[in-house]
Design an enzyme around this catalytic site. Structure first.
Site, mmCIF file in Angstrom:
data_model
loop_
_atom_site.group_PDB
_atom_site.id
_atom_site.type_symbol
_atom_site.label_atom_id
_atom_site.label_comp_id
_atom_site.label_asym_id
_atom_site.label_seq_id
_atom_site.Cartn_x
_atom_site.Cartn_y
_atom_site.Cartn_z
ATOM 1 N N GLU A 104 0.908 -1.257 -0.198
ATOM 2 C CA GLU A 104 0.030 -0.214 0.066
ATOM 3 C C GLU A 104 0.926 1.341 0.131
ATOM 4 O O GLU A 104 0.614 2.281 -0.622
ATOM 5 C CB GLU A 104 -1.001 0.012 1.136
ATOM 6 C CG GLU A 104 -2.078 -1.104 1.146
ATOM 7 C CD GLU A 104 -3.113 -0.730 0.080
ATOM 8 O OE1 GLU A 104 -3.203 0.407 -0.332
ATOM 9 O OE2 GLU A 104 -3.712 -1.821 -0.188
ATOM 10 N N SER A 390 -57.254 -21.110 33.425
ATOM 11 C CA SER A 390 -57.000 -21.481 34.697
ATOM 12 C C SER A 390 -55.936 -21.358 35.485
ATOM 13 O O SER A 390 -55.710 -21.435 36.818
ATOM 14 C CB SER A 390 -57.681 -22.952 35.091
ATOM 15 O OG SER A 390 -59.192 -22.960 34.801
#
Length: 781
Positions: A104, A390
């Site tokens: 780079e 219930s």
């Protein structure tokens, strides 16, 4: 003559050159002044380059507690805008650093942010080829572009890039710049930074990379998509060779190393490809709930960019068992045609720690998450769950025991007709036609007798039922509509809320707030949040103990026999009208869990019951969970409730219990003061056996001497501070209307608990007329 003219011409040329240079200088000054002005627009006024804060990935973990005290974690999911993990330069292999510099910016250690030499070289090459084939951006310039600028190909952006690059070089060392670059740059497939890239591409930490793997990664930032080893392996191999040649050219590696690295296979080393921006989740319903809670509390940016480490209460081992058992149970009912197929027939499961409220497992549905994203275990607004049927009755029974009734209080289960405020008759009935006559509350709960529940709500009043229900479930009052049909569970509850509500019985009447997160850390490991259990008392200990006894009867001799394989199991079934919902909610001394099953379109199931559909799933899950956690707790001990009110008809009067519950200091075993750090409640059958107040934890012990000037050898009388009943002057009990804190010399404080005030004995007021639910249910199990 000729020489004079020559000098004059030369003088004119110099004047023209000077003028031109002056103009160029003025233009240059204006140009750079404008550029600097633009730079000030780019950077905030007080920006410091040292405040490097890249967007980071937030990770969400489970927490597994082991019997030997170890704590382990499992990754549940990741949240990010840019999938990035930070690595220090010490963690990054030297050959990866060298490869990046070589390919780079080979003059990285020589320039000061920009490289005029490389700029001229690139310009000449591009001029000769007639197209842009080479760039001249340094690593520093690329870092600037990634952090503060865009990739727009304009002179304006390029000038800003150069100026910022030179400014960064003045602030940071080369190693710091390289470290920031390697953490910032994009490698493709959603991977930002070299640490994440090594995990995404090779499934390993970056310090474990081989030379060939490092060279491949170093070549990707130039064009991540073009050189993708997944999509274009030949291009990736050719690019890797370029990087290896650059390393050899600059003397970082030998020819032999270069060739050996080039022989490394690429495809065989790659992990499965990941789609950019997609996080993989375990326990997806729970993990998405955590993300939603975090975003609501801290904001989206903090979660998606902050790099947090969120350690949740979920136990991945229990979660795996829960998913397996629920899936098997639901699939069985699908195959038998009892619930719908095609992912419409569904189930949910939630489990909490009785003592801390920690959510240990949560399964929000059965099937691929992308198709069943609705969280049936804890959906939240606007729909809060399904009707509990219930399984709501224990909250009613608890309110009855708190109001003066006892397990042996008798109520009728015979048919009843109720004229509602809407001008219609409501005729609820029992699940079975054989359920008639009189029942004790214990027997009625075991057999789930609906009409006893209806009569209890009539006696106590709807408002009292709502109040106790909301306290136990930890939900706001508006969640429970004030209708008599609450007796049959006409409301919406989630399995997680039910598991938390039943845990209040197992804990002896203490409610632990639902806990989802244990702690949160930032990316440096600093603790930002550490949670602790939040516990409040919602039932008297005798009430909880009686509820444990009665709910144990549901398992041993009632509708919950399918859960009997779990040691000390207690719980309650629930089946709504027409079998649209089936529930089993149960607990042991350490764990509380709820299982629901039903169709998403709310159509009836075939042959459904909470005991048949859900209890077996619960039992299988709980047995494995107990084995994994190695828990073997005990329920709170002591006497249960003794009735002070008569039922219908009046039962035999029970002998009054004279024992008392007292808060005890766990360190000294004496009556706790306000300064005792840890306390527990103990039952004393004889008030004469209650010990005196704790003398170890007093105001003096907690705060030290009141003045540093006091002589250390001066005797100071010890005192204790206790809470007393202002009417009787004795230690305050839970029913004393007026109490006060008083300080007494040691040995002079009262030692007996007040017996003047007991539980209320006045009968509940008759309920006001209420609007019925529409339609009113006739029966549940």
């Amino acid at each position: 003559m000729g020489k004079r003219q020559s000098r004059q011409r030369l003088s004119r040329i110099f004047r023209y050159v000077n003028a031109t240079l002056g103009v160029v200088a003025v233009v240059g000054v204006c140009f750079w002044s404008g550029a600097l002005t633009q730079l000030r627009d780019v950077l905030p006024e007080k920006l410091h380059f040292t405040q490097y804060r890249p967007q980071l990935t937030t990770r969400i973990y489970s927490t597994e507690m082991h019997p030997d005290g170890r704590e382990t974690h499992t990754l549940l999911g990741k949240v990010y805008k840019e999938n990035r993990e930070i690595a220090s330069l010490d963690e990054i292999p030297l050959y990866l650093q060298q490869a990046t510099v070589a390919i780079e910016d080979r003059r990285f250690y020589l320039h000061r942010g920009i490289s005029p030499r490389d700029m001229l070289r690139a310009a000449w090459v591009n001029f000769r080829t007639g197209r842009i084939t080479q760039g001249a951006s340094t690593i520093t310039q690329q870092l600037v572009r990634n952090m503060w600028l865009t990739s727009a190909q304009t002179w304006d952006r390029k000038i800003k890039e150069m100026l910022l690059a030179m400014a960064i070089e003045r602030q940071f060392s080369k190693d710091e710049i390289l470290e920031m670059y390697l953490n910032e740059v994009y490698y493709g497939h959603g991977a930002y930074g070299v640490k994440t890239a090594s995990l995404v591409f090779f499934g390993k930490e970056c310090d474990e990379l081989t030379l060939g793997e490092a060279a491949l990664l170093a070549g990707l930032p130039k064009a991540p998509t073009h050189y993708s080893p997944y999509n274009y392996p030949k291009r990736a191999k050719a690019r890797r060779w370029e990087v290896l040649q650059a390393l050899g050219r600059d003397g970082y590696i030998s020819v032999g190393q270069m060739k050996r690295a080039d022989e490394e296979q690429i495809q065989a080393r790659l992990t499965e490809p990941q789609q950019a921006g997609i996080a993989s989740y375990r326990a997806p319903h729970f993990t998405h709930l955590i993300i939603r809670m975090l975003c609501d509390t801290y904001g989206v940016d903090a979660i998606y960019q902050g790099g947090l480490r969120v350690y949740t209460t979920l136990d991945a081992r229990l979660q795996e068992v829960a998913e397996k058992e629920l899936s098997a149970g639901v699939q069985k009912r699908r195959e038998q045609g009892q619930i719908k197929g095609n992912l419409v027939g569904q189930g949910a499961l939630a489990c909490v720690d009785v003592h801390t409220g920690a959510v240990l497992a949560m399964v929000g549905g059965v099937g691929p998450y992308r198709k069943i994203q609705y969280n049936r275990a804890h959906p939240g607004p606007p729909q809060y769950g399904r009707q509990p049927g219930s399984s709501f009755k224990p909250y009613i029974w608890a309110a009855a025991l708190e109001s003066g009734y006892g397990p042996n209080s008798v109520f009728s289960g015979s048919p009843i007709s109720i004229y509602t405020s809407a001008g219609k008759w409501w005729r609820p009935h029992n699940y079975s036609a054989s359920q008639g006559g009189n029942y004790t509350l214990r027997h009625a709960l075991a057999l789930s007798v609906n009409l006893v529940s209806v009569r209890l709500v009539q006696k106590l009043g709807v408002d009292k039922i709502r109040r106790y229900g909301c306290q136990l479930l930890n939900i706001p009052p508006e969640r429970l509509t004030p209708v008599l049909a609450l007796a049959l569970g006409v409301c919406e509850l989630s399995p997680l809320e039910q598991a938390s509500g039943f845990a209040c019985f197992a804990s002896g009447g203490l409610r632990a707030k639902r806990q989802f997160i244990k702690r949160i850390e930032n990316h440096r490991g600093e603790v930002l949040l550490q949670t602790k259990p939040e516990i409040v008392r919602v039932l008297r200990p005798p009430t909880a103990i009686s509820m444990i006894s009665m709910l144990r009867g549901v398992v041993t001799s009632g509708t919950g026999r399918r859960a009997a394989s779990v040691p000390h199991a207690c719980g309650k079934t629930g089946t709504t009208q027409d079998g649209r919902d089936a529930w089993w909610v149960g607990f042991t001394p350490d764990l509380s869990a709820a299982v629901w099953m039903g169709n998403d379109d709310n159509t009836p199931m075939r042959g459904s019951s909470g005991g048949g559909f859900c209890a077996p799933i619960w039992a299988s899950f709980m047995n494995q969970a107990i084995e994994i956690l190695q828990v073997n707790g005990q329920y709170p001990q002591g006497p249960g409730v003794k009735a002070t009110l008569a039922g219908e008809p009046e039962e035999e009067e029970e002998e009054e219990e004279k024992g008392v519950w007292v808060k005890i200091c766990t360190e000294t075993g004496r009556v706790a003061t306000n300064f005792c750090p840890t306390t527990t409640e103990e039952y004393f059958a004889d008030p004469e056996d209650v010990p005196g107040p704790c003398t170890k934890h007093t105001q003096l012990a907690a705060t030290g001497p009141s003045s540093p000037s006091e002589e250390s050898d001066r005797p100071t009388p010890a005192t204790v501070r206790v809470t007393i009943c202002t009417e009787s002057g004795q230690l305050a009990g839970p029913y004393c209307p007026q109490t006060a804190e008083r300080e007494f010399p040691e040995g002079e404080a009262p030692t007996k608990v007040c017996t003047l005030h007991g539980p209320p004995q006045a009968p509940a007021a008759a309920p006001a007329a209420v609007e019925p639910a529409s339609p009113l249910p006739e029966s549940t199990d």
